[in-house]
Design an enzyme around this catalytic site. Structure first.
Site, PDB file in Angstrom:
ATOM      1  N   CYS A  94       0.756   1.086  -4.685  1.00  0.00           N
ATOM      2  CA  CYS A  94       0.332   0.984  -3.289  1.00  0.00           C
ATOM      3  C   CYS A  94      -1.177   1.182  -3.256  1.00  0.00           C
ATOM      4  CB  CYS A  94       1.035   2.052  -2.457  1.00  0.00           C
ATOM      5  SG  CYS A  94       0.589   1.980  -0.705  1.00  0.00           S
ATOM      6  N   HIS A 136       8.079  -3.576   0.661  1.00  0.00           N
ATOM      7  CA  HIS A 136       7.047  -2.525   0.649  1.00  0.00           C
ATOM      8  C   HIS A 136       6.135  -2.657   1.876  1.00  0.00           C
ATOM      9  CE1 HIS A 136       4.105   0.134  -1.649  1.00  0.00           C
ATOM     10  NE2 HIS A 136       3.348  -0.356  -0.680  1.00  0.00           N
ATOM     11  N   GLU A 137       5.670  -3.887   2.137  1.00  0.00           N
ATOM     12  CA  GLU A 137       4.709  -4.079   3.238  1.00  0.00           C
ATOM     13  C   GLU A 137       5.389  -3.959   4.607  1.00  0.00           C
ATOM     14  OE1 GLU A 137       1.798  -3.787   2.336  1.00  0.00           O
ATOM     15  OE2 GLU A 137       2.055  -4.268   0.220  1.00  0.00           O
ATOM     16  N   HIS A 140       5.537  -0.480   5.524  1.00  0.00           N
ATOM     17  CA  HIS A 140       4.273   0.021   6.092  1.00  0.00           C
ATOM     18  C   HIS A 140       4.214  -0.228   7.602  1.00  0.00           C
ATOM     19  CE1 HIS A 140       2.053   1.574   2.751  1.00  0.00           C
ATOM     20  NE2 HIS A 140       1.975   0.439   2.078  1.00  0.00           N
TER      21      HIS A 140
END
Ligand SMILES: [Zn+2]
Length: 170
Positions: A94, A136-137, A140
């Protein structure tokens, strides 16, 4: 605009859900350009707008899919609408936590609904590294950090470990 700092993972904004993108005017394309630039400068393969301090649901990725085809794209308001039953665990990094790779369990493939920078709605099915990067994004944009996912796995593994009988002492 390359001096946009990447927020560290313990910045309070990183744990907050971002707001939906509602205006597809020039600003959002400029923001995406800046995100690609910051991601490239940092040698990353994915970035969420919140990581440069803009809490909007916009992500960029530059990742191969399971067939090795590269996908460099910006996705506004991405959300997972279908996912595989199977999960895989891979090393993940990250940009908000440099030099730390973690093994994170992710769905093997996912279907994502999103909006292009033009304002046009679309869907895509992602496999392999692209699927991992998108999960993952997208996390976020929901204020979820990759070590949150690891902690969850550790907890379930620990529960399994303690449920086993204690082996006899030698
Ligand atoms: Zn990240």
């Amino acid at each position: 605009m390359t001096d946009a700092p990447i927020l560290p993972i313990d910045h309070p904004l990183m744990s907050e859900p971002s707001d939906p993108v509602t205006d597809f005017d020039g600003f959002i394309a400029e923001l995406a350009d800046e995100m690609f630039e910051v991601m490239d400068m940092a040698g990353g393969q994915g970035l969420a707008a919140v990581q440069i301090g803009v809490p909007l649901r916009l992500i960029v990725v530059d990742m191969p899919d399971a067939m090795g085809e590269q996908h460099r794209m910006a996705l506004a308001n991405p959300r997972i609408i279908a996912r595989s039953d199977t999960m895989e665990t891979r090393e993940e990094g990250c940009l908000s936590l440099p030099d730390h790779e973690l093994e994170v369990p992710r769905y093997t493939h996912i279907e994502v609904a999103f909006t292009h920078l033009t304002g046009e709605d679309d869907t895509l099915i992602a496999h392999g590294p692209l699927a991992v990067a998108l999960q993952h994004e997208i996390d976020h944009t929901d204020g979820i950090l990759f070590f949150d996912r690891v902690a969850r796995l550790r907890r379930s593994r620990a529960a399994g470990y303690f449920a086993k009988p204690i082996p006899p002492q030698e």
